[in-house]
Scaffold this active site. Structure first.
Site, PDB file in Angstrom:
ATOM      1  CB  SER A 125     -37.213  37.222   4.615  1.00 28.92           C
ATOM      2  OG  SER A 125     -36.932  37.709   5.904  1.00 28.92           O
ATOM      3  CE1 TYR A 168     -40.926  33.219   6.482  1.00 27.98           C
ATOM      4  CE2 TYR A 168     -38.937  34.378   7.153  1.00 27.98           C
ATOM      5  CZ  TYR A 168     -40.161  34.378   6.525  1.00 27.98           C
ATOM      6  OH  TYR A 168     -40.632  35.522   5.938  1.00 27.98           O
TER       7      TYR A 168
HETATM    8  N1  LIG Z   1     -44.380  40.759   7.223  1.00 29.53           N
HETATM    9  C1  LIG Z   1     -43.070  40.655   7.375  1.00 29.53           C
HETATM   10  O1  LIG Z   1     -42.475  41.147   8.365  1.00 29.53           O
HETATM   11  C2  LIG Z   1     -42.254  39.941   6.319  1.00 29.53           C
HETATM   12  C3  LIG Z   1     -40.876  40.147   6.333  1.00 29.53           C
HETATM   13  C4  LIG Z   1     -40.083  39.523   5.385  1.00 29.53           C
HETATM   14  C5  LIG Z   1     -40.664  38.713   4.435  1.00 29.53           C
HETATM   15  N2  LIG Z   1     -41.997  38.508   4.446  1.00 29.53           N
HETATM   16  C6  LIG Z   1     -42.556  37.666   3.399  1.00 29.53           C
HETATM   17  O2  LIG Z   1     -43.493  38.428   2.677  1.00 29.53           O
HETATM   18  C7  LIG Z   1     -44.441  37.550   2.041  1.00 29.53           C
HETATM   19  C8  LIG Z   1     -45.837  38.083   2.293  1.00 29.53           C
HETATM   20  O3  LIG Z   1     -46.078  38.049   3.684  1.00 29.53           O
HETATM   21  P1  LIG Z   1     -47.010  39.126   4.411  1.00 29.53           P
HETATM   22  O4  LIG Z   1     -46.198  39.777   5.445  1.00 29.53           O
HETATM   23  O5  LIG Z   1     -47.717  39.905   3.400  1.00 29.53           O
HETATM   24  O6  LIG Z   1     -47.990  38.110   5.177  1.00 29.53           O
HETATM   25  P2  LIG Z   1     -49.595  38.037   5.189  1.00 29.53           P
HETATM   26  O7  LIG Z   1     -50.181  39.370   5.489  1.00 29.53           O
HETATM   27  O8  LIG Z   1     -49.907  36.912   6.130  1.00 29.53           O
HETATM   28  O9  LIG Z   1     -49.957  37.634   3.684  1.00 29.53           O
HETATM   29  C9  LIG Z   1     -49.592  36.391   3.161  1.00 29.53           C
HETATM   30  C10 LIG Z   1     -50.689  35.905   2.240  1.00 29.53           C
HETATM   31  O10 LIG Z   1     -50.255  34.643   1.684  1.00 29.53           O
HETATM   32  C11 LIG Z   1     -51.342  33.733   1.778  1.00 29.53           C
HETATM   33  N3  LIG Z   1     -50.924  32.330   1.812  1.00 29.53           N
HETATM   34  C12 LIG Z   1     -50.317  31.682   2.832  1.00 29.53           C
HETATM   35  N4  LIG Z   1     -50.153  30.403   2.512  1.00 29.53           N
HETATM   36  C13 LIG Z   1     -50.681  30.226   1.270  1.00 29.53           C
HETATM   37  C14 LIG Z   1     -50.832  29.097   0.418  1.00 29.53           C
HETATM   38  N5  LIG Z   1     -50.442  27.873   0.792  1.00 29.53           N
HETATM   39  N6  LIG Z   1     -51.397  29.278  -0.795  1.00 29.53           N
HETATM   40  C15 LIG Z   1     -51.841  30.500  -1.167  1.00 29.53           C
HETATM   41  N7  LIG Z   1     -51.737  31.602  -0.404  1.00 29.53           N
HETATM   42  C16 LIG Z   1     -51.169  31.453   0.814  1.00 29.53           C
HETATM   43  C17 LIG Z   1     -52.002  34.099   3.093  1.00 29.53           C
HETATM   44  O11 LIG Z   1     -53.281  33.531   3.181  1.00 29.53           O
HETATM   45  P3  LIG Z   1     -53.879  33.123   4.628  1.00 29.53           P
HETATM   46  O12 LIG Z   1     -54.224  34.421   5.290  1.00 29.53           O
HETATM   47  O13 LIG Z   1     -55.029  32.257   4.291  1.00 29.53           O
HETATM   48  O14 LIG Z   1     -52.784  32.399   5.354  1.00 29.53           O
HETATM   49  C18 LIG Z   1     -51.992  35.616   3.010  1.00 29.53           C
HETATM   50  O15 LIG Z   1     -53.108  36.116   2.296  1.00 29.53           O
HETATM   51  C19 LIG Z   1     -44.189  36.160   2.630  1.00 29.53           C
HETATM   52  O16 LIG Z   1     -43.487  35.397   1.685  1.00 29.53           O
HETATM   53  C20 LIG Z   1     -43.321  36.438   3.855  1.00 29.53           C
HETATM   54  O17 LIG Z   1     -42.476  35.359   4.126  1.00 29.53           O
HETATM   55  C21 LIG Z   1     -42.828  39.118   5.361  1.00 29.53           C
END
Ligand SMILES: NC(=O)c1ccc[n+]([C@@H]2O[C@H](COP(=O)([O-])OP(=O)(O)OC[C@H]3O[C@@H](n4cnc5c(N)ncnc54)[C@H](OP(=O)(O)O)[C@@H]3O)[C@@H](O)[C@H]2O)c1
Length: 267
Positions: free
Chosen positions: A139, A149
């Protein structure tokens, strides 16, 4: 050192593949004709994604904070992959002083232990074949001292760059992807109020993923999608650390929606 750029991957394993950035990776790689191994903890949603993709897909339901599940996915990585994408992640709605330590440990395990173990399991066969690689989703916040985080994401950036340095001579590319605010379920799942974040700061997951794959193919150890986030990362490296700390301390006192999670938990 091999001059060859990473070829389109043939088998890719994606964690967090049922939603957001992970699902966008699955869609982009399926369009390229990749075989996919989709990992997430929600089997129903995994099946939906699998059914929607024009690709050969295997699914693995796994909670990557649970030892047995992590070991299973680790074993799958050892069987041989062309690309590993570690995207599973989450944030907390409260700051670390108000979050139960068990929840902090679960986040740290997912963002560090799972990323470490899956990367180390995948790399040896890639190095042996002289191709392939890893994209670890960190991130932009990993460049700032804002939360537990951000601390875990700083680890992802540093570890991925270290792995990139070690594996580049073997023809294997490792990239830390550092998105800014991206429209996914991330903030809703964490119960964060994001109303104070201006529209221009939001990116689409598809755009984040195409920038990431382009940077990975160029063998860049760092991928920061979006000109505004590139500028923010540049400033984080140029400005005095004391100034950054003071700005963050001031922002965390402000009565904005940002205080409810934006600077603590995301992006
Ligand atoms: N969105 C942003 O603004 C942003 C910005 C910077 C970085 N990120 C990073 O991008 C990555 C993806 O996030 P996203 O934005 O795509 O979020 P998201 O839409 O919530 O997708 C994350 C996925 O990871 C799954 N997950 C969470 N905990 C898990 C576990 N213990 N074991 C297996 N799967 C798990 C979630 O399942 P559940 O739905 O069951 O929880 C969800 O399907 C993350 O690492 C996040 O930190 C996101």
């Amino acid at each position: 050192m091999s001059d060859e750029r990473p070829r389109p991957p043939r088998t890719a394993l994606i964690t967090g593949a049922a939603a957001g950035i992970g699902a966008a990776f699955a869609e982009a790689l399926a369009r390229e004709g990749c075989r996919l191994v989709l990992v997430d903890r929600n089997s129903e949603r995994l099946q939906q994604i699998k059914d929607s993709l024009p690709a050969e897909c295997e699914t693995m339901t796994a909670d990557l904070t649970a030892e047995g599940d992590l070991a299973r996915v680790e074993a799958r990585c050892r069987e041989g992959l062309d690309l590993l994408v570690n995207s599973a992640g989450f944030g907390h709605p409260t700051g670390f002083l108000a979050t139960p330590v068990e929840a902090e440990i679960a986040m740290a395990r997912l963002h560090t232990e799972a990323v470490l173990r899956l990367t180390l399991a995948a790399l040896p066969s890639m190095i042996e074949r002289g191709r392939g690689g890893v994209v670890n989703v960190a991130s932009v916040l990993g460049f700032f001292p804002s939360s537990t985080y951000s601390a875990t994401k700083a680890w992802v950036i540093n570890f991925s760059r270290a792995a990139a340095v070690k594996t580049l001579p073997d023809g294997v590319a490792v990239t830390a992807l550092c998105p800014g605010f991206t429209r996914t379920e991330f903030h809703d799942s964490a119960g964060m109020n994001m109303t104070a974040i201006p529209r221009f700061l939001w990116m689409e997951a598809d755009d984040v993923v195409s920038a990431a794959l382009r940077d990975w193919r160029r063998r860049r150890s760092l991928s920061v999608p979006g000109w505004h986030y590139k500028a923010i990362v540049f400033l984080s490296r140029m400005l005095p650390q004391r100034l950054i700390d003071r700005v963050l301390a001031y922002a965390s006192r402000k009565p904005l929606a940002v205080r409810e999670g934006a600077l603590r938990g995301a992006p």
